[in-house]
Design a protein around this motif. Sequence first.
Motif, PDB file in Angstrom:
ATOM      1  N   LYS A  14       0.802  -1.213   0.000  1.00  0.00           N
ATOM      2  CA  LYS A  14       0.000   0.000   0.000  1.00  0.00           C
ATOM      3  C   LYS A  14       0.841   1.271   0.000  1.00  0.00           C
ATOM      4  O   LYS A  14       0.604   2.181  -0.797  1.00  0.00           O
ATOM      5  CB  LYS A  14      -0.944   0.000   1.208  1.00  0.00           C
ATOM      6  N   ASN A  15       1.811   1.347   0.890  1.00  0.00           N
ATOM      7  CA  ASN A  15       2.578   2.594   0.996  1.00  0.00           C
ATOM      8  C   ASN A  15       4.084   2.368   1.028  1.00  0.00           C
ATOM      9  O   ASN A  15       4.827   3.205   1.510  1.00  0.00           O
ATOM     10  CB  ASN A  15       2.154   3.380   2.246  1.00  0.00           C
ATOM     11  N   GLY A  16       4.523   1.227   0.500  1.00  0.00           N
ATOM     12  CA  GLY A  16       5.956   0.961   0.442  1.00  0.00           C
ATOM     13  C   GLY A  16       6.659   1.829  -0.582  1.00  0.00           C
ATOM     14  O   GLY A  16       6.053   2.257  -1.576  1.00  0.00           O
TER      15      GLY A  16
ATOM     16  N   ASN B  29       6.687   0.457  -4.502  1.00  0.00           N
ATOM     17  CA  ASN B  29       5.448   0.654  -5.257  1.00  0.00           C
ATOM     18  C   ASN B  29       5.128   2.127  -5.435  1.00  0.00           C
ATOM     19  O   ASN B  29       4.573   2.538  -6.470  1.00  0.00           O
ATOM     20  CB  ASN B  29       4.285  -0.046  -4.548  1.00  0.00           C
ATOM     21  N   THR B  30       5.481   2.952  -4.449  1.00  0.00           N
ATOM     22  CA  THR B  30       5.243   4.397  -4.560  1.00  0.00           C
ATOM     23  C   THR B  30       6.066   4.989  -5.695  1.00  0.00           C
ATOM     24  O   THR B  30       5.566   5.805  -6.487  1.00  0.00           O
ATOM     25  CB  THR B  30       5.608   5.102  -3.237  1.00  0.00           C
TER      26      THR B  30
ATOM     27  N   LEU C  61       3.398  -2.254 -12.687  1.00  0.00           N
ATOM     28  CA  LEU C  61       4.403  -3.176 -12.152  1.00  0.00           C
ATOM     29  C   LEU C  61       4.294  -3.352 -10.640  1.00  0.00           C
ATOM     30  O   LEU C  61       5.066  -4.111 -10.062  1.00  0.00           O
ATOM     31  CB  LEU C  61       5.816  -2.685 -12.515  1.00  0.00           C
ATOM     32  N   LYS C  62       3.363  -2.631 -10.027  1.00  0.00           N
ATOM     33  CA  LYS C  62       3.201  -2.774  -8.579  1.00  0.00           C
ATOM     34  C   LYS C  62       2.825  -4.216  -8.233  1.00  0.00           C
ATOM     35  O   LYS C  62       2.055  -4.847  -8.951  1.00  0.00           O
ATOM     36  CB  LYS C  62       2.113  -1.822  -8.071  1.00  0.00           C
TER      37      LYS C  62
ATOM     38  N   ASN D 215       3.372 -15.619  -6.322  1.00  0.00           N
ATOM     39  CA  ASN D 215       4.133 -15.583  -7.566  1.00  0.00           C
ATOM     40  C   ASN D 215       5.411 -14.749  -7.475  1.00  0.00           C
ATOM     41  O   ASN D 215       6.307 -14.905  -8.309  1.00  0.00           O
ATOM     42  CB  ASN D 215       3.266 -15.045  -8.708  1.00  0.00           C
ATOM     43  N   VAL D 216       5.491 -13.865  -6.480  1.00  0.00           N
ATOM     44  CA  VAL D 216       6.661 -12.966  -6.425  1.00  0.00           C
ATOM     45  C   VAL D 216       7.389 -12.989  -5.083  1.00  0.00           C
ATOM     46  O   VAL D 216       8.464 -12.411  -4.970  1.00  0.00           O
ATOM     47  CB  VAL D 216       6.241 -11.510  -6.735  1.00  0.00           C
ATOM     48  N   VAL D 217       6.820 -13.658  -4.077  1.00  0.00           N
ATOM     49  CA  VAL D 217       7.415 -13.560  -2.747  1.00  0.00           C
ATOM     50  C   VAL D 217       8.831 -14.117  -2.700  1.00  0.00           C
ATOM     51  O   VAL D 217       9.727 -13.536  -2.066  1.00  0.00           O
ATOM     52  CB  VAL D 217       6.505 -14.252  -1.696  1.00  0.00           C
TER      53      VAL D 217
END
Length: 292
Positions: A130-132, A135-136, A146-147, A155-157
């Motif tokens: 949300k506010n990392g 991603n920001t 791409l967020k 799939n991405v962890v």
Amino acid sequence: MNKKKIYPQWFLLLPLLLYVVFFLFPSLLGVFYSFTDWGRSTPKNGLHFVGLQNYVEIFTSDKNYASGIMNTLKFTVISNIVKIIPALFLAIILYEGLKGMGAYRTIFYMPSIIPFVIIGILFTSVLNYKNGMLNTVLQAVGLGALKQKWLSDLNVVWKSIYMVDAWRGMGYVMTIFMTGLSTIDKTYYEAAKVDGANFWQRLWNVTLPMMRGAIMINLVFGVTYGLKVFDIVYVLTNGGPGHATEVMTTYSFQLYGAGQYGLSTAFNSILLLITAVIGIVIVRVMSRKGEM
């Protein structure tokens, strides 16, 4: 050559005693307990020998403990690939005269001395959906598509874990490679250039064979670290989402915390066996190549 020994053999007694008391004996004791029902109820019911029951449960339980073994092996292979190969090329680039080599070397090495707890807090914040910060930034530069839910999407962890692990460990691997490069006589490269060898030919025929020792050190350290990985997984995902990123050490930690000490030591015994076998294989294979 003077055959007189600089130090008498009895100098080895203290290190050997410390090794036996603090490593060998606890390891053998742990293997013994893995064949028992050791747990929180032991003081009341007594300790009982259960044979291979703990090991059978690890591989047949519906709790899918075996996935922790596969995840550990997968992490060991991939984490070494994403660190060793880039670190080798970074070491070559820095060693071949890039300006400010000392500063770059320090910058790349710095993350390896940061405690995992701090790294976990840092990247848990950076990779927050949300506010990392990641991603920001992607959203700000028009790449919002791409967020990702970096630490909660199946799939991405694992990609996120590999990325953080590489960020922390690549500088350490690079430093060992740079030490290996410093031992290579530059006349070998000059002779190769005279023969018309390009960069890749020099890398394959000069650099890699002459850096066998550094490669072996990084492999042994990397495999040992990968098989015993705990901190990076625990602080980033705690084995989640679900149990998708559980490894052998996190399962062992959880079982010990739940009072299933015998089952926990069985996990550790399997880990000890796998680590010993793979370590011996790597050393023997690299040693044989060195004799050729």
